[in-house]
Write a protein that holds these residues in place. Structure first.
Motif, PDB file in Angstrom:
ATOM      1  N   TYR A 170       2.424  30.747  10.596  1.00  0.00           N
ATOM      2  CA  TYR A 170       2.739  32.121  10.201  1.00  0.00           C
ATOM      3  C   TYR A 170       4.204  32.520  10.360  1.00  0.00           C
ATOM      4  O   TYR A 170       4.584  33.626   9.976  1.00  0.00           O
ATOM      5  CB  TYR A 170       1.892  33.103  11.028  1.00  0.00           C
TER       6      TYR A 170
ATOM      7  N   PHE B  61       7.064  33.263   6.083  1.00  0.00           N
ATOM      8  CA  PHE B  61       6.246  34.126   5.230  1.00  0.00           C
ATOM      9  C   PHE B  61       6.247  33.601   3.794  1.00  0.00           C
ATOM     10  O   PHE B  61       6.965  34.087   2.930  1.00  0.00           O
ATOM     11  CB  PHE B  61       6.758  35.568   5.293  1.00  0.00           C
TER      12      PHE B  61
ATOM     13  N   THR C  74     -10.105  35.843   1.035  1.00  0.00           N
ATOM     14  CA  THR C  74      -8.933  36.425   0.375  1.00  0.00           C
ATOM     15  C   THR C  74      -8.757  35.850  -1.020  1.00  0.00           C
ATOM     16  O   THR C  74      -8.540  36.589  -1.992  1.00  0.00           O
ATOM     17  CB  THR C  74      -7.666  36.172   1.207  1.00  0.00           C
TER      18      THR C  74
ATOM     19  N   GLN D 191      -4.253  46.971  11.504  1.00  0.00           N
ATOM     20  CA  GLN D 191      -3.050  46.146  11.643  1.00  0.00           C
ATOM     21  C   GLN D 191      -2.214  46.600  12.836  1.00  0.00           C
ATOM     22  O   GLN D 191      -1.689  45.785  13.595  1.00  0.00           O
ATOM     23  CB  GLN D 191      -2.202  46.228  10.363  1.00  0.00           C
TER      24      GLN D 191
ATOM     25  N   ASN E  91      -4.124  43.533   1.982  1.00  0.00           N
ATOM     26  CA  ASN E  91      -4.340  43.638   3.427  1.00  0.00           C
ATOM     27  C   ASN E  91      -4.539  42.267   4.057  1.00  0.00           C
ATOM     28  O   ASN E  91      -3.975  41.958   5.121  1.00  0.00           O
ATOM     29  CB  ASN E  91      -5.561  44.516   3.704  1.00  0.00           C
ATOM     30  N   ASN E  92      -5.348  41.419   3.412  1.00  0.00           N
ATOM     31  CA  ASN E  92      -5.680  40.124   3.998  1.00  0.00           C
ATOM     32  C   ASN E  92      -4.500  39.167   4.020  1.00  0.00           C
ATOM     33  O   ASN E  92      -4.426  38.282   4.878  1.00  0.00           O
ATOM     34  CB  ASN E  92      -6.857  39.494   3.265  1.00  0.00           C
ATOM     35  N   LEU E  93      -3.586  39.314   3.068  1.00  0.00           N
ATOM     36  CA  LEU E  93      -2.386  38.465   3.092  1.00  0.00           C
ATOM     37  C   LEU E  93      -1.567  38.719   4.352  1.00  0.00           C
ATOM     38  O   LEU E  93      -0.953  37.799   4.903  1.00  0.00           O
ATOM     39  CB  LEU E  93      -1.537  38.724   1.846  1.00  0.00           C
ATOM     40  N   THR E  94      -1.539  39.960   4.800  1.00  0.00           N
ATOM     41  CA  THR E  94      -0.857  40.261   6.063  1.00  0.00           C
ATOM     42  C   THR E  94      -1.775  40.048   7.263  1.00  0.00           C
ATOM     43  O   THR E  94      -1.304  39.771   8.365  1.00  0.00           O
ATOM     44  CB  THR E  94      -0.343  41.714   6.069  1.00  0.00           C
ATOM     45  N   GLU E  95      -3.091  40.179   7.041  1.00  0.00           N
ATOM     46  CA  GLU E  95      -4.051  39.990   8.129  1.00  0.00           C
ATOM     47  C   GLU E  95      -3.998  38.573   8.681  1.00  0.00           C
ATOM     48  O   GLU E  95      -4.128  38.363   9.897  1.00  0.00           O
ATOM     49  CB  GLU E  95      -5.468  40.297   7.626  1.00  0.00           C
TER      50      GLU E  95
ATOM     51  N   ASN F 289      -1.405  36.614   8.930  1.00  0.00           N
ATOM     52  CA  ASN F 289      -0.253  36.483   9.823  1.00  0.00           C
ATOM     53  C   ASN F 289      -0.418  37.316  11.089  1.00  0.00           C
ATOM     54  O   ASN F 289      -0.038  36.879  12.174  1.00  0.00           O
ATOM     55  CB  ASN F 289       1.022  36.908   9.076  1.00  0.00           C
ATOM     56  N   SER F 290      -0.955  38.532  10.959  1.00  0.00           N
ATOM     57  CA  SER F 290      -1.109  39.374  12.147  1.00  0.00           C
ATOM     58  C   SER F 290      -2.159  38.798  13.099  1.00  0.00           C
ATOM     59  O   SER F 290      -1.986  38.834  14.327  1.00  0.00           O
ATOM     60  CB  SER F 290      -1.479  40.803  11.739  1.00  0.00           C
TER      61      SER F 290
END
Length: 549
Positions: free
Chosen positions: A76, A79, A108, A334, A414-418, A420-421
């Motif tokens: 992660y 990016f 996703t 998030q 949302n899931n694309l950032t989820e 990594n988070s």
């Protein structure tokens, strides 16, 4: 000190971290000596009792900084749109967590077709609900196919990892289970015994009424939200200014925040109640907790949408509420799950560094700093909350797809950032959990499949309520209801046919499993034949000795 695994983990693997055991402050020296001897002799019993009695506060493995850095570099920190290193995640965190990230990635990618198809539908007039019949039908087929295809992908992964045909191990009593000491009739061991009727009384006389009370309170809060909506709408109709048009979204935003707060407060109460019910096995504890939380979260998150759709029949308000609930919940999750804990962890790290630098003792400062830092990290409580978030997201996307086709697009973003988070949370915010083997995502597969069945009913009902469909039956609404029910049953039948037609395991996996079973049976036959031949030889020798003069 370096040990293989704690008493909480019985899976044989290469998972050999440094394990930290935090004792209570008033523990006697002889207790410490006894525990040290148990660890040195690699006996795995005892820790559970120490956790229950409060002598041991927590047991957790330290992060392997070198291995963690390699994992982060491929996971992660950069990016870019790429597949996750699922096998490396499995090697560091174990199969259970690797399966969650594998499912998150798969889900996703599975949302992308829905997002692409939903975007042009957004350009059509909202009131032309007949245009969404094809979209809703695709949604119903999509929700079935992606869950069945996931079973196949999951089987391939777990076969590669060696956990697909994992036998269920005998479960030890969970930490916190208490009762009068007695002899377990199955194991013959001395352990706490608690009557089943007392547990049932606690469930039906305390837990069940409490859950019903919470559900009633959730509905009460929902009605307050509708009063706020009516107030904002009346204010906008009276003035018609830009400020009042913005004010129309405020009640939904406030309600979305309240829903998240209520979900989290209820989760703590559900954990307390389920622990108080005193379940002997961890699996029983998890099943009762999941049932409590799923029922409340489903009602709390979706009751207002069902009320708007089928009681108020206000499709404009339904779109607005669905969009606000979906986007607000994603932003809050998030922040609360990853960003805020990471910021607090960074501040704590600075304080720990200052304390370590102030120490003059001759110790390994690096290891001491890591132990103190990770001791204050949050404990990873399992994949429950992560799957719950995806489950609710799946509900927002599938239940009312014919009203708000953009839901899938927002879910993808949302899931694309989820990814990594959640990766950041696992690597830098929470303690490293013990590795747990797993063959599938368990009860969550059934939960997602149940949600997809409910989506058939809601989408068919929404289409049947559209003005265009109602205009086809101006005289008899009974015919309309019968046709909608018939179409719903046909779609459900198609759904179950698809589920039956798509095998849960790929053919090459089925063949390999059949080959393994055949080879095991052949090896067992050979062993039995060998033992029989040796017994016959022994009997012949004994017979010859008896006949000898």
């Amino acid at each position: 000190m370096k040990v293989t695994l704690s008493a909480l983990d019985t899976h044989e693997s290469s998972f050999t971290p440094l394990v930290v055991i935090e004792l209570a402050q008033d523990v006697k020296e002889e207790t410490k000596e006894w525990l040290k001897n148990r660890i040195i002799t690699k006996k795995k019993d005892g820790v559970r009792r120490l956790l229950t009695s409060g002598i041991v506060v927590q047991v957790f493995p330290l992060h392997d900084n070198e291995a963690l850095k390699k994992l982060e570099d491929t996971w992660y920190t950069r990016f870019t749109l790429k597949f996750q290193p699922i096998d490396r995640i499995r090697g560091y965190f174990g199969e259970t967590i690797a399966l969650y990230f594998g499912f998150l990635e798969y889900f996703t990618f599975a949302l992308i077709p829905m997002a692409i198809i939903g975007l042009p539908y957004y350009l059509f007039a909202w009131e032309d609900y007949d245009k969404y019949v094809i979209f809703a039908s695709f949604n119903l087929i999509w929700s079935t196919v992606i869950l069945e295809v996931w079973k196949r992908g999951c089987a391939s992964m777990t076969y590669r990892w060696g956990t697909l045909v994992m036998k269920r191990k005998f479960e030890e009593p969970r930490p916190g289970y208490h009762g009068v000491l007695g002899i377990n009739p199955v194991t013959g061991r001395e352990e706490p015994l608690y009557p089943s009727y007392k547990r049932q009384l606690r469930i039906y006389l305390v837990s069940l009424p409490f859950v019903c009370l919470c559900l009633y309170f959730s509905l009460f809060v929902m009605m307050i939200y509708f009063d706020m909506e009516a107030w904002a709408l009346g204010l906008h109709e009276d003035s018609g200014s830009e400020w009042t048009s913005i004010l129309l979204y405020v009640p939904s935003i406030i309600y979305a925040i309240v829903i998240e707060i209520m979900n989290r407060l209820y989760r703590y109460a559900a954990e307390f109640l389920t622990s108080w019910e005193n379940h002997r096995l961890e699996s029983a504890y998890q099943n009762h907790l999941i049932l409590k939380v799923l029922v409340f979260n489903f009602l709390n998150c979706f009751a207002s949408l069902f009320y708007i759709a089928f009681v108020l029949r206000d499709m404009k308000l339904l779109r607005q509420s669905l969009a606000t609930l979906l986007i607000t919940s994603q932003i809050l999750n998030q922040i609360v799950e990853s960003l805020l804990p990471y910021w607090l962890q960074k501040k704590h790290h600075v304080q720990v560094k200052k304390k370590v630098e102030a120490l003059k003792a001759d110790i390994d400062a690096t290891l001491y700093e890591q132990v103190v830092l990770e001791k204050e990290m949050g404990t990873y409580l399992g994949t429950f909350d992560d799957y719950l978030e995806l489950f609710l997201q799946f509900g927002y996307v599938s239940l009312f797809s014919c009203v708000y086709p953009l839901a899938a697009a927002f879910a993808v973003l949302n899931n694309l950032t989820e990814v990594n988070s959640d990766a950041l949370k696992m690597c830098r915010v929470l303690k490293r959990p013990f590795s747990e083997p797993s063959a599938s995502i368990g009860v969550w597969q059934l939960a997602f499949e149940t949600m997809s069945v409910i989506s058939v009913v809601t989408n068919c009902a929404l289409i049947g309520m559209s003005p265009q469909v109602n205009a086809l039956f101006p005289e008899s609404k009974t015919d309309l209801v019968l046709i909608v029910v018939a179409v719903e049953h046909m779609l459900l039948a198609l759904k179950f046919i698809l589920a039956f037609a798509i095998p849960d395991k790929p053919r090459h996996i089925q063949m390999k499993l059949a080959r393994l079973e055949f080879e095991s049976l052949e090896a067992l036959k050979q062993q039995q034949m060998k033992l029989t031949a040796e017994n016959l030889k022994e009997e012949c020798r004994e017979g010859g000795k008896e006949k000898a003069p």
